[in-house]
Design a protein around this motif. Structure first.
Motif, PDB file in Angstrom:
ATOM      1  N   THR A  68      31.106  40.483   4.294  1.00 56.41           N
ATOM      2  CA  THR A  68      31.284  41.690   5.086  1.00 56.41           C
ATOM      3  C   THR A  68      32.760  42.010   5.178  1.00 56.41           C
ATOM      4  O   THR A  68      33.605  41.131   5.112  1.00 56.41           O
ATOM      5  CB  THR A  68      30.714  41.509   6.513  1.00 56.41           C
ATOM      6  N   GLY A  69      33.070  43.269   5.329  1.00 58.58           N
ATOM      7  CA  GLY A  69      34.461  43.699   5.428  1.00 58.58           C
ATOM      8  C   GLY A  69      35.047  44.010   4.067  1.00 58.58           C
ATOM      9  O   GLY A  69      34.474  43.726   3.027  1.00 58.58           O
ATOM     10  N   ARG A  70      36.208  44.584   4.115  1.00 59.32           N
ATOM     11  CA  ARG A  70      36.925  44.960   2.895  1.00 59.32           C
ATOM     12  C   ARG A  70      37.711  43.777   2.338  1.00 59.32           C
ATOM     13  O   ARG A  70      37.862  42.751   2.991  1.00 59.32           O
ATOM     14  CB  ARG A  70      37.896  46.093   3.210  1.00 59.32           C
ATOM     15  N   ALA A  80      43.091  43.094  10.410  1.00 55.35           N
ATOM     16  CA  ALA A  80      42.275  43.570  11.534  1.00 55.35           C
ATOM     17  C   ALA A  80      42.053  45.076  11.439  1.00 55.35           C
ATOM     18  O   ALA A  80      40.930  45.561  11.634  1.00 55.35           O
ATOM     19  CB  ALA A  80      42.950  43.209  12.851  1.00 55.35           C
ATOM     20  N   GLU A  81      43.096  45.824  11.121  1.00 55.66           N
ATOM     21  CA  GLU A  81      43.003  47.286  11.043  1.00 55.66           C
ATOM     22  C   GLU A  81      41.983  47.730   9.999  1.00 55.66           C
ATOM     23  O   GLU A  81      41.205  48.658  10.231  1.00 55.66           O
ATOM     24  CB  GLU A  81      44.379  47.873  10.700  1.00 55.66           C
ATOM     25  N   TYR A  82      41.969  47.077   8.855  1.00 57.44           N
ATOM     26  CA  TYR A  82      41.071  47.464   7.764  1.00 57.44           C
ATOM     27  C   TYR A  82      39.778  46.648   7.753  1.00 57.44           C
ATOM     28  O   TYR A  82      38.987  46.759   6.832  1.00 57.44           O
ATOM     29  CB  TYR A  82      41.791  47.350   6.419  1.00 57.44           C
ATOM     30  N   GLU A  83      39.586  45.824   8.774  1.00 57.54           N
ATOM     31  CA  GLU A  83      38.376  45.019   8.911  1.00 57.54           C
ATOM     32  C   GLU A  83      38.106  44.196   7.644  1.00 57.54           C
ATOM     33  O   GLU A  83      37.014  44.202   7.091  1.00 57.54           O
ATOM     34  CB  GLU A  83      37.182  45.891   9.275  1.00 57.54           C
ATOM     35  N   GLY A 115      37.397  41.121   5.179  1.00 53.19           N
ATOM     36  CA  GLY A 115      36.549  39.940   5.205  1.00 53.19           C
ATOM     37  C   GLY A 115      37.014  38.887   4.216  1.00 53.19           C
ATOM     38  O   GLY A 115      36.527  37.764   4.216  1.00 53.19           O
TER      39      GLY A 115
END
Length: 96
Positions: free
Chosen positions: A2-4, A53-56, A58
């Motif tokens: 999950t996440g970028r 954190a800003e771009y989430e 993973g």
């Protein structure tokens, strides 16, 4: 996953940062983090943590420099040490 994906290009004076789109099709450059001294990473790691954190993010991917014979030298060792620091600071997995 999950996440970028957050991509890093670690250098002595700068760290290039790119981020994938949510579908992992493309990546765009985000910024270049300027480093004042090669042996000081605190501010650099703090900025990477903020961007993750800003771009989430993973996952973090760091370019690993190798010689023409595919051998890792001193620069690759420094990059792996930097990757260890990034992983500890962000709590994210790091790949090369």
């Amino acid at each position: 996953m999950t996440g970028r994906v957050l991509g890093l290009d670690f250098g002595e004076k700068t760290v290039g940062v790119a981020v994938s789109d949510p579908l992992f099709i493309t990546a765009q450059g985000v910024e270049i983090i300027r480093r004042e001294r090669a042996n000081k990473l605190r501010q650099t790691l703090a900025r990477i943590e903020e961007l993750a954190a800003e771009y989430e993010a993973g996952l973090i991917v760091i370019g690993l420099p190798k010689g023409l014979s595919n051998v890792e030298g001193d620069r690759a060792a420094a990059t792996r040490a930097f990757g260890d620091d990034v992983g500890r600071r962000t709590g994210l997995p790091v790949e090369y």
